[in-house]
Design an enzyme around this catalytic site. Structure first.
Site, mmCIF file in Angstrom:
data_model
loop_
_atom_site.group_PDB
_atom_site.id
_atom_site.type_symbol
_atom_site.label_atom_id
_atom_site.label_comp_id
_atom_site.label_asym_id
_atom_site.label_seq_id
_atom_site.Cartn_x
_atom_site.Cartn_y
_atom_site.Cartn_z
ATOM 1 N N TRP A 185 -14.693 -0.876 -28.252
ATOM 2 C CA TRP A 185 -15.026 0.267 -27.400
ATOM 3 C C TRP A 185 -16.150 0.994 -28.125
ATOM 4 C CZ3 TRP A 185 -12.881 5.658 -28.018
ATOM 5 C CH2 TRP A 185 -13.199 6.476 -26.928
ATOM 6 N N ASP A 218 -6.528 2.928 -33.488
ATOM 7 C CA ASP A 218 -6.687 3.441 -32.129
ATOM 8 C C ASP A 218 -5.560 2.836 -31.297
ATOM 9 O OD1 ASP A 218 -7.470 4.386 -29.682
ATOM 10 O OD2 ASP A 218 -9.550 3.739 -29.853
ATOM 11 N N LYS A 272 -3.749 5.903 -20.148
ATOM 12 C CA LYS A 272 -3.422 4.644 -19.479
ATOM 13 C C LYS A 272 -1.924 4.478 -19.273
ATOM 14 C CE LYS A 272 -7.781 3.796 -20.736
ATOM 15 N NZ LYS A 272 -8.629 4.820 -21.366
#
Length: 404
Positions: free
Chosen positions: A133, A216, A252
């Site tokens: 990302w 992450d 999410k």
């Protein structure tokens, strides 16, 4: 006044953000079969962002007694502990030498942690995976790190993790005292995970080399093993007394995208340092955003602090995982029928929402311009969370056309 000079006239146009540009173009597209499989969100069968039932239930309860007062600068202590234990396990010993503060989405904790590491540990070098990302790079650069570079992770020819190159980099090339940004589970964009044995090896090298892991955890619960398996590397490193930070977010896995609900946490070997960490985090966050957002935190608190709601959530997550596995299986079958000479095995080898397709920039742009399918052409990433029974055939037919 008209004709007056402006100090802003010489400002150049900023570089476009690929995913933002894809979404903008998609919104203007009038084609009836258009599909946006670029942005990282989990969508339902109706094509809209999936609303978790347990989150809807919690929000309805909150509406009955609204509260718009400020949260404490580090968030709600009882929620912070619940979020920490969701990732690190329910050991009180772990909590004694850990910390957790609420921040802004997944980006906020990364930036908050990066600034803390630079200011208080004098860490100035960070490495991110190739691919990743891309905001990982920008966050650490903007935080003031002087060296932010990629580490080898993916074998683009075999479409597999290149574990040998990765561990060689950690062992021989990474600077001692540097930050290693790691995806705890379902790596974005490859959808791949290290095995438990590989995490053991990574932990050993990191400990030996004096590196600082920053995990992450943006898709907690989306990996095939569920919440506990996705958190395995955190619990392993904690057991090995490896200090680390985690960015944990609930966009999410609870559908709270716009609520920007995220947390910075860490495992610290000296429990006496924990109160000092809390105090210094406030000194960084206060001039940045002052207080975190209340509404998303209140929804999350009703989910995590109520055993019945938490169980309902874990069941919904299991349904999400099963649906994603089904989408992968269906797409692989359709694509193999359409283009039997191409290897589509990566669709089912990978997990989570994303599929790193292997499409190049030219193919990705053709997919958009000719077939009105919007993915990320620079990386070839496809969000399978946006595929449903209404668009799966057309998406597969379009993919088959551009790879022939």
């Amino acid at each position: 006044m008209p004709g007056s000079s402006s100090s802003f006239s010489s400002i150049p146009v900023g570089d476009p953000v690929e995913v933002t540009e894809m979404c903008r173009e998609y919104s203007l597209d009038k084609h009836p079969k258009k599909a946006n499989i670029s942005i990282g969100g989990y969508y339902g069968e109706d094509g809209g962002i999936y609303n978790f039932k347990v989150a809807q239930k919690a929000e309805k309860e909150l509406i009955q007694s609204p509260n718009h007062s400020y949260l404490p600068p580090n968030g709600l202590p009882e929620l912070n502990k619940a979020v920490f234990q969701l990732a690190y396990g329910h050991s009180e010993e772990a909590w004694k030498r850990g910390f957790c503060v609420q921040s802004i989405g997944g980006t906020g904790p990364l930036r908050l942690g990066a600034e803390f590491l630079l200011e208080h540990l004098n860490l100035k070098t960070a490495y991110y995976s190739d691919p990743t990302w891309i905001n990982h790079k920008y966050i650490f650069e903007r935080a003031g790190f002087s060296k932010v570079e990629p580490y080898p992770f993916w074998n683009y020819e075999s479409s597999e993790i290149d574990f040998c190159k990765f561990t060689h980099f950690l062992s021989k090339k990474a600077e001692t005292g540097s930050v290693i940004i790691l995806h705890a589970s379902v790596h974005n964009p490859t959808g791949m995970n290290f095995s438990r044995e590989q995490w053991e090896s990574v932990g050993h090298i990191i400990s030996e080399r004096g590196l600082f892991p920053f995990f992450d955890l943006a898709y907690h619960g989306f990996g095939d093993g569920g919440l506990d398996e996705d958190a395995f590397p955190l619990r392993l490193f904690m057991q090995k007394n490896i200090e680390f930070f985690v960015s944990q977010s609930f966009g999410k896995n609870l559908g709270l995208y716009g609520e920007r609900i995220g947390f910075l946490s860490g495992s610290i070997n000296d429990e006496n340092a924990v109160p000092r960490i809390y105090s210094q985090v406030i000194n960084i966050s206060r001039p940045m955003y002052s207080n975190p957002a209340r509404h998303g935190a209140a929804i999350l608190a009703k989910v995590l602090l109520d055993p019945s709601n938490c169980e309902s959530w874990t069941q919904e997550l299991a349904q999400v995982r099963e649906r994603l596995r089904s989408i992968r299986s269906q797409m692989k079958s359709i694509l193999e029928d359409l283009t039997p000479t191409r290897d589509w095995s990566g669709i089912t080898k990978q997990s989570g929402m994303f599929y790193l397709s292997g499409l190049d920039m030219k193919q990705g742009l053709r997919l958009k311009e000719e077939f009105h399918i919007y993915m990320l052409p620079s990386s070839g990433r496809i969000n399978l969370g946006a595929v449903n029974s209404n668009n799966i055939e057309y998406i597969c037919q379009s993919l088959a056309c551009v790879v022939r």
